[in-house]
Design a protein around this motif. Structure first.
Motif, PDB file in Angstrom:
ATOM      1  N   PHE A 184       0.958  -1.238   0.050  1.00  0.00           N
ATOM      2  CA  PHE A 184       0.063   0.108   0.101  1.00  0.00           C
ATOM      3  C   PHE A 184       0.895   1.287   0.106  1.00  0.00           C
ATOM      4  CE2 PHE A 184      -3.347  -3.006   1.780  1.00  0.00           C
ATOM      5  CZ  PHE A 184      -4.241  -2.645   0.814  1.00  0.00           C
ATOM      6  N   CYS A 209      -0.710   5.453   5.443  1.00  0.00           N
ATOM      7  CA  CYS A 209      -1.142   4.545   4.319  1.00  0.00           C
ATOM      8  C   CYS A 209      -2.420   5.543   3.548  1.00  0.00           C
ATOM      9  CB  CYS A 209      -1.911   3.209   4.762  1.00  0.00           C
ATOM     10  SG  CYS A 209      -2.863   2.437   3.599  1.00  0.00           S
ATOM     11  N   CYS A 245      -3.594  -6.791   6.117  1.00  0.00           N
ATOM     12  CA  CYS A 245      -4.564  -5.647   7.054  1.00  0.00           C
ATOM     13  C   CYS A 245      -5.336  -6.546   7.991  1.00  0.00           C
ATOM     14  CB  CYS A 245      -5.329  -4.728   6.201  1.00  0.00           C
ATOM     15  SG  CYS A 245      -4.154  -3.794   4.910  1.00  0.00           S
TER      16      CYS A 245
HETATM   17  S1  SF4 Z   1      -5.736  -1.287   6.983  1.00  0.00           S
HETATM   18 FE1  SF4 Z   1      -4.166   0.182   7.373  1.00  0.00          FE
HETATM   19  S2  SF4 Z   1      -2.721  -0.417   5.711  1.00  0.00           S
HETATM   20 FE2  SF4 Z   1      -4.511  -1.593   5.363  1.00  0.00          FE
HETATM   21  S3  SF4 Z   1      -5.543  -0.420   3.765  1.00  0.00           S
HETATM   22 FE3  SF4 Z   1      -6.406   0.131   5.620  1.00  0.00          FE
HETATM   23  S4  SF4 Z   1      -5.194   2.092   6.322  1.00  0.00           S
HETATM   24 FE4  SF4 Z   1      -4.204   0.898   4.801  1.00  0.00          FE
END
Ligand code: SF4
Ligand code: SF4
Length: 379
Positions: free
Chosen positions: A58, A67, A91
């Motif tokens: 990401f 992110c 994630c």
């Molecule tokens: S969980 Fe965190 S790392 Fe994963 S897409 Fe969402 S914001 Fe990005």
């Protein structure tokens, strides 16, 4: 069968994992995420991943470092709109990691680079069993035939489990030095596979062998010799370099990294050069290898997180085989127990920035988070 390590964890929603770490995303996930039907005007970006050395991650915002899906309250926008299941498996699973061990068996353990895991607070990990089993199923982790004979070092499942359990219990006893357990493991390796595979004898002799190793192993004094110093410095360097990965692999950044690495290797430089979140401790001033500059016996609770971290890896078997570059059992075990030395050096480096000479639990926690973040990850 999924075995879950005995840890505690409840997400504190600090956002660290979505801010500090490069999170991998697979080609299939990229395709699915690109097709998500965002409500008009709510799609954060179409440019959500970057490729590093052929692997996709990401993308992080160039200014904040977050992110691209992280919102200002440290929540995932994708999760908020589409739910957990639409997210990448990395994630969904974090801080847990899975490892296929013996045929039909999988272990999971949570990483200590998550502050909630590090502080051992929240629900027992088993509370998340249903969710973890779903993730495991969705990940289609290839169970295969489990560890290879080489990875097992010729040992039987029963002997490995018995030895790991004995070491795990020992490591949680604050009075038993980790380096004495390392010496015990080395002695067992020298005695040979037939000896270790004799389960009844092994179980009988382990306590007396441990007591002998305790009596005969001098206290740990990392960096007594120059080769040792170089080895520990290179471990520290690996941790710092891996931890500061931002996705910037430009030539300028590579030259800068090489310059900093050389300086640190020579015993100079400052961890802060590797990122503003690292301790501001000029290497030469920190005197991490000078035993006289540091209190001789810090209180046992200082190393609490280190002992728990090693115990978790022993319990989950996540220290050899696929969890650690395909390394065979005894080598992986030696490397795991050796982390105590690197942790002590890193903890001193952290302490040197604010209270040189004494160690506090926060210093060791810093070291453990850094070491476990990199464990089995640096290639
Ligand atoms: S969980 Fe965190 S790392 Fe994963 S897409 Fe969402 S914001 Fe990005
Ligand atoms: S680092 Fe741990 S506590 Fe913080 S948001 Fe991630 S999972 Fe939650």
């Amino acid at each position: 069968m999924l075995q879950i390590a005995h840890q505690r964890f409840t997400c504190q929603e600090c956002g660290r994992c979505c801010r500090r770490f490069l999170v991998p995303v697979t080609p299939l996930e990229i395709e699915a995420i690109a097709k998500l039907p965002w409500p008009p005007g709510e799609r954060p970006t179409r440019d959500f991943y970057c490729s590093i050395h052929g692997h996709a991650f990401f993308r992080h915002d160039a200014h904040t470092g977050d992110c691209v899906y992280l919102d200002e309250h440290s929540h995932c926008r994708m999760h908020a709109v589409f739910g957990a299941k639409c997210k990448a498996l990395s994630c969904r699973a974090y801080p847990f990691e899975f490892l296929a061990t013996f045929p039909g068996e999988v272990t999971t353990a949570a990483r200590y680079d998550c502050p909630a895991v590090l502080s051992n607070t929240g629900n027992p990990a088993d509370h998340y069993r249903q969710n973890l089993e779903e993730i495991l199923q969705d990940s289609q982790l290839h169970l295969g035939k489990g560890f290879s004979t080489t990875e097992l070092d010729g040992l039987t499942r029963e002997s490995i489990l018995a030895l790991c359990e004995f070491l795990r219990k020992s490591i949680l006893e604050p009075d038993i030095p980790v380096n004495a357990l390392r010496e015990l493991a080395r002695r067992l390796e020298r005695l040979g596979r037939p000896f270790v595979n004799d389960l009844e004898t092994l179980k009988t002799v382990l306590p007396s062998m441990r007591d002998k190793a305790l009596r005969e192993t001098p206290p740990a004094t990392p960096g007594r010799t120059w080769p040792e110093r170089i080895r520990i410095r290179s471990k520290i360097l690996n941790c710092l370099r891996y931890d500061c990965q931002t996705g910037d692999f430009s030539w300028g950044q590579r030259f800068r990294q090489a310059f900093l690495a050389t300086k640190l290797f020579m015993g100079h430089g400052n961890p802060r050069d590797f990122g503003s979140h690292q301790p501001d401790s000029p290497f030469a001033k920190a005197r991490i290898f000078d035993a006289k500059a540091w209190q001789s016996s810090p209180s046992p609770e200082v190393f609490d997180s280190l002992r728990r971290c090693i115990a978790t890896r022993l319990e989950s078997l996540q220290f050899f085989g696929k969890a650690y570059y395909g390394t065979p059992f005894f080598k992986g075990l030696d490397e795991l127990l050796e982390t105590a030395e690197t942790a002590l050096a890193l903890a001193r480096l952290h302490a040197a920035a604010s209270h040189p000479g004494t160690l506090a639990p926060a210093d060791c926690d810093f070291a453990v988070a850094l070491i476990d973040h990199c464990h089995g990850k640096i290639s």
